[in-house]
Design an enzyme around this catalytic site. Structure first.
Site, short mmCIF file in Angstrom:
data_model
loop_
_atom_site.label_atom_id
_atom_site.label_comp_id
_atom_site.label_asym_id
_atom_site.label_seq_id
_atom_site.Cartn_x
_atom_site.Cartn_y
_atom_site.Cartn_z
N PHE A 308 26.00 11.66 -7.66
CA PHE A 308 25.34 11.50 -8.96
C PHE A 308 25.04 12.90 -9.48
O PHE A 308 24.31 13.66 -8.84
CB PHE A 308 24.04 10.70 -8.85
N GLU A 309 25.59 13.20 -10.62
CA GLU A 309 25.27 14.46 -11.31
C GLU A 309 25.30 14.20 -12.81
O GLU A 309 26.17 13.47 -13.30
CB GLU A 309 26.31 15.55 -11.02
#
Length: 410
Positions: A308-309
């Site tokens: 997740f970014e």
């Protein structure tokens, strides 16, 4: 004596009461909880985790705000001290939001990920994108099938683009000794290091570290949100994280941070130190190196979990980050060891950004097996994840999130 015709009724009533007693029995509940605890312990052992069951005292979750955040003494700071602006949307509105960032979701995936990816996208659309209709960029080192494209396009609200990864971005550079690389994989596999024997995993890590943002389909965008097949989104997201980043001068956002397995990156820190020594002029005085080092200045293995970014593509395209990636790539650790994109991104972020430019999305409920990021307090009312499962609580000694929170702002 009970009339014969009423005996069946009595028997049924007795069975109902008996079942009710069994279901509500504390002993039975204890047995179930013991089973779940055993599963959790087994998972922790697999992941080489030392679990700590004590949650941080007075853990509070401040929602995104538009004024200075005041913290009680002793309460960890969970957001940057001053947040300039957050753009909210009516959660009941089905209309497209007028103000949007120049942004896209980016998904590295394959045709056989279709089922898991569709399950993820259903949640992402429902929790967020049905209102915002941001586009998706799907990337693959093999051509996408017609079935994949048709079934994905039919379930998302934003435009879909499907890209083939250039061969030169998913292959061995000429300066890599492939025999040495194969021997390294065999050695790590024999030592049972996670993904140690996988060749494709190494290509993936190298690609995510230095190439996905250079794909032509990404050229038009300034912001990206990385999504992986099989992840879960547990909370209603009633504001735009892209605009939050843009309006508040953020460059990198995360949900989970943990310590990396040192067996996968034995020389990454020394290689990074060598880069810093050769390029002192690139390292700003106000940086985030305190996140990746302990009090003695040694590498602590902390990294932002990059599955997740939400981040700035301009940052990844910058001369500083590209120089760092090229230095690592030449060293060969993506293939001779098993350097992951998570520690690589995190070291780059820590060198070139400061804490005010990095944001913990504590309010986004997110799961990537086996770890949760789950909001606490009032924010959890919009979620279905249990807050005590959040990694910084359940696996406190493995998580680095509260260490990030405790760092001072520049």
């Amino acid at each position: 004596m009970l009339n014969v015709k009423w005996r069946p009724v009595a028997i049924i009533a007795t069975l109902v009461l008996l079942i009710h007693f069994i279901v509500r029995s504390p002993y039975i509940e204890f047995q179930f909880s013991q089973t779940d605890d055993a599963k959790d312990a087994l998972q922790a052992e697999r992941e080489n985790v030392i679990a700590n069951d004590q949650a941080p005292a007075n853990m509070k979750h401040p929602l995104p705000v538009t004024v200075t955040v005041t913290q009680d003494v002793g309460t960890p700071h969970t957001v940057t001290s001053i947040v300039k602006e957050t753009v909210f949307v009516d959660s009941d509105s089905a209309n497209e939001v007028l103000e949007k960032a120049n942004a896209a979701f980016v998904v590295l995936t394959r045709n056989d990920d279709l089922k898991d990816l569709r399950e993820t996208l259903v949640q992402l659309e429902d929790r967020f994108n049905r209102r915002y209709k941001y586009p998706y960029v799907f990337l693959n080192n093999e051509p996408f099938s017609d079935e994949f494209k048709e079934k994905i396009q039919g379930m998302v609200s934003g435009e879909c683009q499907f890209g083939l990864i250039p061969e030169e971005h998913w292959s061995y550079p000429e300066y890599i000794d492939q025999t040495r690389a194969a021997e390294a994989r065999k050695d790590m596999q024999d030592r049972k290091i996670i993904y140690g024997g996988s060749e494709s995993y190494r290509h993936m890590c190298r690609y995510e570290s230095g190439f996905f943002f250079r794909h032509p389909l990404m050229d038009q965008y300034k912001w990206y949100w990385r999504v992986e097949p099989g992840v879960k989104f547990a909370c209603e997201i009633d504001y735009d994280p892209f605009l939050f980043m843009e309006h508040n001068n953020k460059k990198y956002g995360f949900t989970v941070s943990i310590k990396e397995y040192i067996e996968t990156i034995p020389t990454l820190w020394n290689t990074t130190m060598d880069f810093m020594d050769k390029h002192k002029e690139m390292i700003p005085a106000a940086n985030l190196m305190g996140f990746v080092t302990d009090k003695k200045g040694d590498y602590n293995r902390c990294h932002f979990w990059s599955n997740f970014e939400i981040g700035s593509l301009d940052f990844l395209r910058s001369d500083q980050y590209m120089a760092y990636f090229d230095h690592l790539d030449r060293a060969g650790g993506f293939f001779y060891e098993r350097w992951g994109d998570a520690p690589v991104h995190s070291l780059g972020v820590s060198m070139f950004l400061n804490k005010n430019e990095v944001h913990w999305f504590e309010d986004i409920g997110y799961f990537h097996g086996p770890l949760w990021n789950c909001p606490k307090g009032d924010a959890n009312k919009k979620c279905w994840c249990p807050e005590d499962q959040s990694v910084e609580i359940k696996y406190k000694t493995w998580s680095c999130t509260l260490d990030f929170v405790a760092l001072e702002n520049p």
